[in-house]
Enzyme design. Structure first.
Site, PDB file in Angstrom:
ATOM      1  N   PHE A  46       0.821  -1.218   0.000  1.00 16.47           N
ATOM      2  CA  PHE A  46       0.000   0.000   0.000  1.00 16.47           C
ATOM      3  C   PHE A  46       0.853   1.266   0.000  1.00 16.47           C
ATOM      4  O   PHE A  46       0.312   2.369   0.062  1.00 16.47           O
ATOM      5  CB  PHE A  46      -0.878   0.047   1.260  1.00 16.47           C
ATOM      6  CG  PHE A  46      -1.804  -1.130   1.412  1.00 16.47           C
ATOM      7  CD1 PHE A  46      -3.061  -1.111   0.828  1.00 16.47           C
ATOM      8  CD2 PHE A  46      -1.430  -2.249   2.135  1.00 16.47           C
ATOM      9  CE1 PHE A  46      -3.931  -2.181   0.968  1.00 16.47           C
ATOM     10  CE2 PHE A  46      -2.288  -3.331   2.280  1.00 16.47           C
ATOM     11  CZ  PHE A  46      -3.539  -3.294   1.694  1.00 16.47           C
ATOM     12  N   TYR A  92       1.670  10.375 -11.552  1.00 13.48           N
ATOM     13  CA  TYR A  92       1.087   9.414 -10.600  1.00 13.48           C
ATOM     14  C   TYR A  92       0.507   8.222 -11.361  1.00 13.48           C
ATOM     15  O   TYR A  92       0.824   7.060 -11.057  1.00 13.48           O
ATOM     16  CB  TYR A  92      -0.007  10.094  -9.755  1.00 13.48           C
ATOM     17  CG  TYR A  92      -0.941   9.117  -9.090  1.00 13.48           C
ATOM     18  CD1 TYR A  92      -0.511   8.344  -8.018  1.00 13.48           C
ATOM     19  CD2 TYR A  92      -2.250   8.941  -9.553  1.00 13.48           C
ATOM     20  CE1 TYR A  92      -1.372   7.427  -7.421  1.00 13.48           C
ATOM     21  CE2 TYR A  92      -3.110   8.035  -8.958  1.00 13.48           C
ATOM     22  CZ  TYR A  92      -2.668   7.281  -7.897  1.00 13.48           C
ATOM     23  OH  TYR A  92      -3.514   6.367  -7.315  1.00 13.48           O
ATOM     24  N   SER A 122      -4.902   1.465  -9.426  1.00 16.25           N
ATOM     25  CA  SER A 122      -5.933   2.508  -9.384  1.00 16.25           C
ATOM     26  C   SER A 122      -6.674   2.545 -10.705  1.00 16.25           C
ATOM     27  O   SER A 122      -6.101   2.246 -11.767  1.00 16.25           O
ATOM     28  CB  SER A 122      -5.243   3.849  -9.150  1.00 16.25           C
ATOM     29  OG  SER A 122      -6.107   4.911  -9.442  1.00 16.25           O
ATOM     30  N   LYS A 135       1.670   4.039 -11.575  1.00 20.04           N
ATOM     31  CA  LYS A 135       0.819   2.846 -11.383  1.00 20.04           C
ATOM     32  C   LYS A 135       0.869   1.940 -12.609  1.00 20.04           C
ATOM     33  O   LYS A 135       0.941   0.711 -12.497  1.00 20.04           O
ATOM     34  CB  LYS A 135      -0.628   3.261 -11.099  1.00 20.04           C
ATOM     35  CG  LYS A 135      -0.835   3.963  -9.763  1.00 20.04           C
ATOM     36  CD  LYS A 135      -0.663   3.010  -8.590  1.00 20.04           C
ATOM     37  CE  LYS A 135      -0.810   3.689  -7.255  1.00 20.04           C
ATOM     38  NZ  LYS A 135      -0.394   2.870  -6.124  1.00 20.04           N
TER      39      LYS A 135
HETATM   40  C1  UD1 Z   1      -8.407  11.358  -7.874  1.00 21.54           C
HETATM   41  C2  UD1 Z   1      -7.299  11.224  -8.877  1.00 21.54           C
HETATM   42  C3  UD1 Z   1      -7.077   9.745  -9.113  1.00 21.54           C
HETATM   43  C4  UD1 Z   1      -6.735   9.048  -7.794  1.00 21.54           C
HETATM   44  C5  UD1 Z   1      -7.879   9.272  -6.824  1.00 21.54           C
HETATM   45  C6  UD1 Z   1      -7.605   8.665  -5.467  1.00 21.54           C
HETATM   46  C7  UD1 Z   1      -7.404  13.287 -10.196  1.00 21.54           C
HETATM   47  C8  UD1 Z   1      -7.669  13.875 -11.558  1.00 21.54           C
HETATM   48  N1  UD1 Z   1      -7.628  11.958 -10.081  1.00 21.54           N
HETATM   49  O1  UD1 Z   1      -9.562  10.762  -8.444  1.00 21.54           O
HETATM   50  O2  UD1 Z   1      -6.038   9.578 -10.052  1.00 21.54           O
HETATM   51  O3  UD1 Z   1      -6.543   7.672  -8.027  1.00 21.54           O
HETATM   52  O4  UD1 Z   1      -8.092  10.677  -6.671  1.00 21.54           O
HETATM   53  O5  UD1 Z   1      -6.689   9.354  -4.742  1.00 21.54           O
HETATM   54  O6  UD1 Z   1      -6.983  13.962  -9.284  1.00 21.54           O
HETATM   55  N2  UD1 Z   1     -14.221  17.389  -6.906  1.00 21.54           N
HETATM   56  C9  UD1 Z   1     -14.792  18.632  -6.715  1.00 21.54           C
HETATM   57  N3  UD1 Z   1     -14.255  19.435  -5.752  1.00 21.54           N
HETATM   58  C10 UD1 Z   1     -13.200  19.062  -4.976  1.00 21.54           C
HETATM   59  C11 UD1 Z   1     -12.627  17.796  -5.171  1.00 21.54           C
HETATM   60  C12 UD1 Z   1     -13.147  16.984  -6.157  1.00 21.54           C
HETATM   61  O7  UD1 Z   1     -15.754  19.000  -7.389  1.00 21.54           O
HETATM   62  O8  UD1 Z   1     -12.756  19.860  -4.120  1.00 21.54           O
HETATM   63  C13 UD1 Z   1     -14.815  16.480  -7.892  1.00 21.54           C
HETATM   64  C14 UD1 Z   1     -13.872  16.037  -9.005  1.00 21.54           C
HETATM   65  O9  UD1 Z   1     -13.924  16.919 -10.086  1.00 21.54           O
HETATM   66  C15 UD1 Z   1     -14.442  14.649  -9.328  1.00 21.54           C
HETATM   67  C16 UD1 Z   1     -14.999  14.147  -7.993  1.00 21.54           C
HETATM   68  O10 UD1 Z   1     -15.180  15.304  -7.200  1.00 21.54           O
HETATM   69  O11 UD1 Z   1     -15.504  14.760 -10.241  1.00 21.54           O
HETATM   70  C17 UD1 Z   1     -14.057  13.200  -7.266  1.00 21.54           C
HETATM   71  O12 UD1 Z   1     -12.782  13.806  -7.148  1.00 21.54           O
HETATM   72  P1  UD1 Z   1     -11.601  13.144  -6.297  1.00 21.54           P
HETATM   73  O13 UD1 Z   1     -12.117  12.763  -4.951  1.00 21.54           O
HETATM   74  O14 UD1 Z   1     -10.420  14.064  -6.341  1.00 21.54           O
HETATM   75  O15 UD1 Z   1     -11.294  11.792  -7.037  1.00 21.54           O
HETATM   76  P2  UD1 Z   1     -10.901  11.535  -8.579  1.00 21.54           P
HETATM   77  O16 UD1 Z   1     -10.672  12.796  -9.335  1.00 21.54           O
HETATM   78  O17 UD1 Z   1     -11.887  10.590  -9.148  1.00 21.54           O
END
Ligand code: UD1
Length: 331
Positions: free
Chosen positions: A78, A146, A122, A150
């Protein structure tokens, strides 16, 4: 061993009567994380403070683990860095920790004759999704350091499995882990301002941050905001347990998505959090985050068929457990 996913893994393994030993360099956890885990497990754990890149220390930890717990059946890995934005700023550090660290671990495993390996990959390896739901056969690509780390590890594991017919390797592609242990004793402790949605939402719920910035509402999704497959961390680690049981009976290389198969939008996540916590979560629509995609969710059927595993917790459980933890961590 003391990070977000690994600590939940240790709790489950311990609960199921397995002997566990682990290492951590506390880069994204603290000595208190270890103490909380020991409180939950009601025992002292076999633990060494070790950086996964340090061969000598890793071998020392494996020697101690073998002396205390007997021969090691399997290694679950991990230890890695996971912030996409940061990875573009310090790629070398990501490659050293994630890729060189994994190679170091695999080299130590070879020297100790350990043949079973579970790797935390991932859904990021799917890059811009070619289709949804994403199945394990979809093409892979990397869009940032990143993700590249992976993907490179996934590929080098193919070579290692091909070269040694005794190896048993499983690559687990996580979707979006959220939630916390139902005891409220362990959970995620992100350093500084969180990058990921749910840790951020809970910092708003506890009043530490003023509002959630919703990254774009013009995606081709149900309400225009990003859709993701959120999976309870306890389901995620039970997937690892199923994977390692499967490896005990099967040689070769295996790959599974660990997701629920359901997608929820950012606005749905905020609304459910408001409903469960009873707290208004202010939000504002902002620009799309560079590199984000509209919709990502898993086809989780392969893990169900082969591992006999599927996620059991629903979205409300994930939010409720994470809320219990966020309130405690906030004190
Ligand atoms: C992110 C990473 C991914 C990683 C995963 C786990 C990116 C582009 N991708 O995934 O590679 O494996 O985290 O650590 O960073 N969102 C908001 N506001 C925020 C934060 C997020 O609107 O403050 C939205 C994002 O646009 C997305 C969703 O919430 O649509 C989820 O975001 P997040 O939790 O960062 O995960 P991922 O982007 O899917």
């Amino acid at each position: 061993m003391t990070g977000y996913i690994a600590s939940h893994m240790v709790a489950l393994l311990h609960e199921q009567g397995h002997k566990v030993s682990g290492v951590d360099n506390f880069s994204n956890s603290t000595i208190e994380s270890l103490e909380r885990l020991e409180t939950l497990c009601e025992t002292d754990l076999v633990f060494e403070e070790v950086d996964v890149c340090n061969e000598e220390r890793l071998k020392f930890a494996l020697t101690i683990a073998t002396k205390v717990n007997g021969p090691i059946d399997a290694v679950m890995h991990f230890a890695g860095l996971k912030a996409v934005g940061e990875s573009s700023k310090i790629p070398l550090h990501y490659y050293q920790t994630n890729i060189a660290g994994t190679l170091n671990l695999l080299g130590c495993m070879r020297d100790f004759g350990i043949k079973q390996f579970v790797f935390s990959s991932s859904a990021t390896v799917y890059g811009v999704p070619e289709t949804t739901p994403l199945h394990e056969g979809c093409r892979t690509q990397s869009t940032n350091p990143y993700g590249r780390s992976k993907l490179v590890i996934e590929e080098l594991l193919e070579d290692i499995a091909a070269a040694d017919p005794e190896m048993r390797i499983t690559r687990l592609r996580y979707f979006n882990p959220v939630g916390a242990h139902p005891s409220g004793l362990i959970g995620e402790l992100p350093n500084g301002i969180p990058n990921n949605l749910m840790p951020y939402v809970f910092k708003v719920a506890t009043g530490e941050l003023p509002q959630v910035n919703v990254f774009g509402n013009d995606y081709e999704t149900k309400d225009g905001t990003g859709v993701r497959d959120y999976i309870h961390v306890c389901d995620l680690v039970s997937g690892h347990l199923s994977a390692v049981k499967h490896l005990a009976k099967n040689k070769g290389l295996f790959t599974f998505n660990l997701g629920t198969g359901k997608g929820y939008s950012v606005l749905e996540m905020i609304q459910r959090t408001e409903a469960i916590t009873g707290i208004k979560i202010p939000y504002a629509i902002s620009e799309r985050r560079p590199g984000d995609v509209g919709e990502v969710y898993a086809d989780a059927s392969l893990a169900k068929h082969v591992l006999n595993w599927e996620a059991e917790y629903n979205l409300d459980d994930m939010i409720y457990h994470q809320w219990q933890w966020a309130r405690k961590a906030d004190q």
